[in-house]
Design an enzyme around this catalytic site. Structure first.
Site, PDB file in Angstrom:
ATOM      1  N   ARG A 158       0.819  -1.220   0.000  1.00 39.95           N
ATOM      2  CA  ARG A 158       0.000   0.000   0.000  1.00 39.95           C
ATOM      3  C   ARG A 158       0.854   1.271   0.000  1.00 39.95           C
ATOM      4  NH1 ARG A 158      -3.244  -3.498   3.344  1.00 39.95           N
ATOM      5  NH2 ARG A 158      -1.446  -3.355   4.691  1.00 39.95           N
ATOM      6  N   ILE A 159       1.779   1.378   0.988  1.00 43.95           N
ATOM      7  CA  ILE A 159       2.556   2.618   1.103  1.00 43.95           C
ATOM      8  C   ILE A 159       3.558   2.728  -0.051  1.00 43.95           C
ATOM      9  CG2 ILE A 159       4.142   3.945   2.569  1.00 43.95           C
ATOM     10  CD1 ILE A 159       2.773   2.554   5.015  1.00 43.95           C
ATOM     11  N   ASP A 178       9.593  -6.508  -4.629  1.00 44.42           N
ATOM     12  CA  ASP A 178       8.724  -7.093  -3.597  1.00 44.42           C
ATOM     13  C   ASP A 178       8.890  -8.611  -3.662  1.00 44.42           C
ATOM     14  OD1 ASP A 178       5.981  -5.825  -2.060  1.00 44.42           O
ATOM     15  OD2 ASP A 178       6.121  -8.014  -2.193  1.00 44.42           O
ATOM     16  N   ASP A 264      12.617   7.787   9.777  1.00 43.94           N
ATOM     17  CA  ASP A 264      11.503   8.049  10.708  1.00 43.94           C
ATOM     18  C   ASP A 264      11.484   6.984  11.797  1.00 43.94           C
ATOM     19  OD1 ASP A 264       9.174   9.390  11.636  1.00 43.94           O
ATOM     20  OD2 ASP A 264       7.943   7.780  10.797  1.00 43.94           O
ATOM     21  N   GLU A 269      13.840   3.077  19.799  1.00 43.59           N
ATOM     22  CA  GLU A 269      13.324   4.457  19.837  1.00 43.59           C
ATOM     23  C   GLU A 269      12.994   4.802  21.282  1.00 43.59           C
ATOM     24  OE1 GLU A 269      10.058   4.309  17.066  1.00 43.59           O
ATOM     25  OE2 GLU A 269      11.381   3.845  15.391  1.00 43.59           O
ATOM     26  N   HIS A 290       9.299   8.878  14.600  1.00 45.94           N
ATOM     27  CA  HIS A 290       8.282   7.879  14.235  1.00 45.94           C
ATOM     28  C   HIS A 290       6.913   8.560  14.067  1.00 45.94           C
ATOM     29  CE1 HIS A 290       7.288   3.337  14.514  1.00 45.94           C
ATOM     30  NE2 HIS A 290       6.441   3.957  13.695  1.00 45.94           N
ATOM     31  N   GLY A 292       5.267   8.842  11.074  1.00 43.22           N
ATOM     32  CA  GLY A 292       4.635   8.484   9.803  1.00 43.22           C
ATOM     33  C   GLY A 292       3.114   8.546   9.823  1.00 43.22           C
ATOM     34  N   ALA A 293       2.520   8.015  10.883  1.00 42.66           N
ATOM     35  CA  ALA A 293       1.055   7.963  10.941  1.00 42.66           C
ATOM     36  C   ALA A 293       0.487   9.092  11.787  1.00 42.66           C
ATOM     37  CB  ALA A 293       0.622   6.614  11.519  1.00 42.66           C
TER      38      ALA A 293
HETATM   39  P1  NAD Z   1       1.704  -3.703   3.032  1.00 41.32           P
HETATM   40  O1  NAD Z   1       1.483  -5.003   3.724  1.00 41.32           O
HETATM   41  O2  NAD Z   1       0.622  -3.129   2.203  1.00 41.32           O
HETATM   42  O3  NAD Z   1       3.015  -3.798   2.128  1.00 41.32           O
HETATM   43  C1  NAD Z   1       4.191  -4.435   2.542  1.00 41.32           C
HETATM   44  C2  NAD Z   1       4.813  -5.066   1.305  1.00 41.32           C
HETATM   45  O4  NAD Z   1       6.084  -5.613   1.682  1.00 41.32           O
HETATM   46  C3  NAD Z   1       3.981  -6.228   0.737  1.00 41.32           C
HETATM   47  O5  NAD Z   1       3.736  -6.017  -0.645  1.00 41.32           O
HETATM   48  C4  NAD Z   1       4.859  -7.457   0.978  1.00 41.32           C
HETATM   49  O6  NAD Z   1       4.731  -8.441  -0.041  1.00 41.32           O
HETATM   50  C5  NAD Z   1       6.234  -6.829   0.984  1.00 41.32           C
HETATM   51  N1  NAD Z   1       7.251  -7.647   1.635  1.00 41.32           N
HETATM   52  C6  NAD Z   1       7.130  -8.432   2.721  1.00 41.32           C
HETATM   53  N2  NAD Z   1       8.315  -9.017   2.984  1.00 41.32           N
HETATM   54  C7  NAD Z   1       9.181  -8.590   2.038  1.00 41.32           C
HETATM   55  C8  NAD Z   1      10.553  -8.856   1.775  1.00 41.32           C
HETATM   56  N3  NAD Z   1      11.276  -9.685   2.542  1.00 41.32           N
HETATM   57  N4  NAD Z   1      11.130  -8.249   0.706  1.00 41.32           N
HETATM   58  C9  NAD Z   1      10.395  -7.431  -0.088  1.00 41.32           C
HETATM   59  N5  NAD Z   1       9.087  -7.143   0.109  1.00 41.32           N
HETATM   60  C10 NAD Z   1       8.500  -7.731   1.170  1.00 41.32           C
HETATM   61  O7  NAD Z   1       2.126  -2.689   4.180  1.00 41.32           O
HETATM   62  P2  NAD Z   1       2.076  -1.084   4.100  1.00 41.32           P
HETATM   63  O8  NAD Z   1       0.755  -0.616   4.565  1.00 41.32           O
HETATM   64  O9  NAD Z   1       2.603  -0.647   2.794  1.00 41.32           O
HETATM   65  O10 NAD Z   1       3.131  -0.739   5.262  1.00 41.32           O
HETATM   66  C11 NAD Z   1       4.524  -1.020   5.114  1.00 41.32           C
HETATM   67  C12 NAD Z   1       5.209  -0.853   6.450  1.00 41.32           C
HETATM   68  O11 NAD Z   1       5.220   0.537   6.811  1.00 41.32           O
HETATM   69  C13 NAD Z   1       4.458  -1.493   7.634  1.00 41.32           C
HETATM   70  O12 NAD Z   1       4.654  -2.815   7.751  1.00 41.32           O
HETATM   71  C14 NAD Z   1       4.983  -0.714   8.820  1.00 41.32           C
HETATM   72  O13 NAD Z   1       6.108  -1.397   9.348  1.00 41.32           O
HETATM   73  C15 NAD Z   1       5.411   0.605   8.198  1.00 41.32           C
HETATM   74  N6  NAD Z   1       4.630   1.728   8.741  1.00 41.32           N
HETATM   75  C16 NAD Z   1       5.301   2.723   9.359  1.00 41.32           C
HETATM   76  C17 NAD Z   1       4.611   3.812   9.872  1.00 41.32           C
HETATM   77  C18 NAD Z   1       5.345   4.945  10.518  1.00 41.32           C
HETATM   78  O14 NAD Z   1       4.785   5.585  11.405  1.00 41.32           O
HETATM   79  N7  NAD Z   1       6.555   5.260  10.098  1.00 41.32           N
HETATM   80  C19 NAD Z   1       3.202   3.855   9.789  1.00 41.32           C
HETATM   81  C20 NAD Z   1       2.551   2.824   9.138  1.00 41.32           C
HETATM   82  C21 NAD Z   1       3.260   1.763   8.616  1.00 41.32           C
END
Ligand code: NAD
Length: 320
Positions: A158-159, A178, A264, A269, A290, A292-293
């Site tokens: 997603r992100i 990915d 971030d 932390e 941290h 991000g959200a």
């Molecule tokens: P998501 O599940 O939609 O996407 C994660 C992607 O990573 C998936 O497509 C998955 O197939 C891929 N993946 C998993 N293992 C992998 C690997 N070994 N190599 C390559 N790709 C791999 O998740 P998202 O919503 O995009 O969020 C991503 C991450 O962002 C979260 O897991 C979280 O840790 C982080 N996040 C951080 C904040 C913040 O405050 N900084 C806020 C929200 C999320």
């Protein structure tokens, strides 16, 4: 808003151990749930009281491991108000029959926007210029444009996909990697997908991380990976700190491989290890807390989505 379910969940007890939007608490209380809001509760206190609750709600601070879950003899649901489930032992919860819910999409736009902000801050050396201005030293710092440069998106979920869209709008070329083959998605967005991470990181002018923290992504970027990168590459990490080996990153910065890093997230932390403390004060590193959200919009979405899923899961566990 969250509809229905009042009679079914009325009187059930919910413990919230991390800071959450008032809206979330209001929704739960409006459904007749008894909510104890105790952000910052220590682990010892949590272990002492958890057996009194039907549901536990956390963000990323509270570690919900097997011990906590086993002590929660009445626990039916653990809700993570946010995306990552790395602080929750999901396997143990499944074994113990405890449902785990989260709000996976609520923060996507906020994290993507922060990622782009950090990318621009790193490429234009905003923190350095700001620091000079505060010292009343009116000196130029030379940056570079992102237009026409290559961005590697590691983790095209997603992100990662939202970041890719915005980067494309800025005029960047985007490569994505990915573990799942997402070539179709990528092609539609004008992004080149590869299932080989080394291929992607060796060609990039900037790298951004969007994978979850799992055993396979722990220190995904370490010495071997940094050695393959282009000299002067920018690294942005808004995923989880432990995805990057801090000691290897420090080496890569000092060796000039990484031109700038914007983080971030850190493995600890606030920073704990020597390498993390050095990163915090490194002249070419920007660290944010941290955040991000941490937007009004994301927190509202998190509150609504988590409340809805928590109520649904409690109702389902009560067979209604
Ligand atoms: P998501 O599940 O939609 O996407 C994660 C992607 O990573 C998936 O497509 C998955 O197939 C891929 N993946 C998993 N293992 C992998 C690997 N070994 N190599 C390559 N790709 C791999 O998740 P998202 O919503 O995009 O969020 C991503 C991450 O962002 C979260 O897991 C979280 O840790 C982080 N996040 C951080 C904040 C913040 O405050 N900084 C806020 C929200 C999320």
């Amino acid at each position: 808003m969250v509809e229905g379910g009042r009679a079914c969940v009325k009187g059930l007890r919910v413990l919230v151990t991390d800071p959450l939007d008032d809206l979330f608490l209001e929704i739960l209380r409006s459904k007749g749930l008894e909510v104890d809001y105790r952000p910052g509760l220590s682990r010892g206190e949590l272990l002492a009281v958890i057996d009194r609750y039907d549901a536990l709600v956390v963000r990323s601070r509270t570690r919900v491991d097997r011990e906590v879950l086993a002590k929660g003899r009445s626990l039916k649901v653990v809700a993570r108000a946010g995306v990552g489930l790395d602080n929750i032992d999901v396997d143990a919860a499944r074994e113990l029959g405890i449902r785990v819910v989260n709000a996976p999409a609520a923060a996507t736009q906020s994290v993507a926007e922060l990622t782009i902000a950090l990318l621009i801050a790193a490429s234009r050396r905003l923190a350095e210029s700001w620091e000079l201005a505060r010292r009343r030293v009116w000196k130029k710092v030379m940056g570079f444009e992102l237009y026409g440069k290559t961005l590697a998106v590691i983790g095209f979920g997603r992100i990662g996909r939202r970041v890719a869209e915005i980067a494309r709008a800025i005029g960047m070329k985007v490569l994505a990697y990915d573990v799942v083959d997402l070539t179709g998605y990528a092609e539609k967005m004008g992004v080149k997908f590869s299932s080989n991470m080394y291929d992607v990181i060796s060609k990039a002018d900037a790298i951004t991380l969007h994978v979850p923290l799992t055993p396979s992504t722990y220190h995904l970027l370490s010495w071997e990976e940094f050695k393959l990168m282009k000299q002067g590459v920018i690294l942005v990490n808004t995923s989880r700190g432990a995805v990057v080996d801090s000691e290897a990153l420090l080496w890569a910065l000092d060796a000039g491989v990484v031109g700038a890093a914007a983080l971030d997230v850190l493995e600890h932390e606030p920073p704990k290890t020597e390498a993390e403390k050095k990163l915090l004060y490194h002249p070419r590193v920007i660290v944010t807390t941290h955040i991000g959200a941490s937007t009004v919009e994301a927190q509202r979405r998190v509150a609504l989505e988590t409340a809805r899923k928590l109520i649904e899961a409690l109702a389902a566990s009560n067979n209604c």
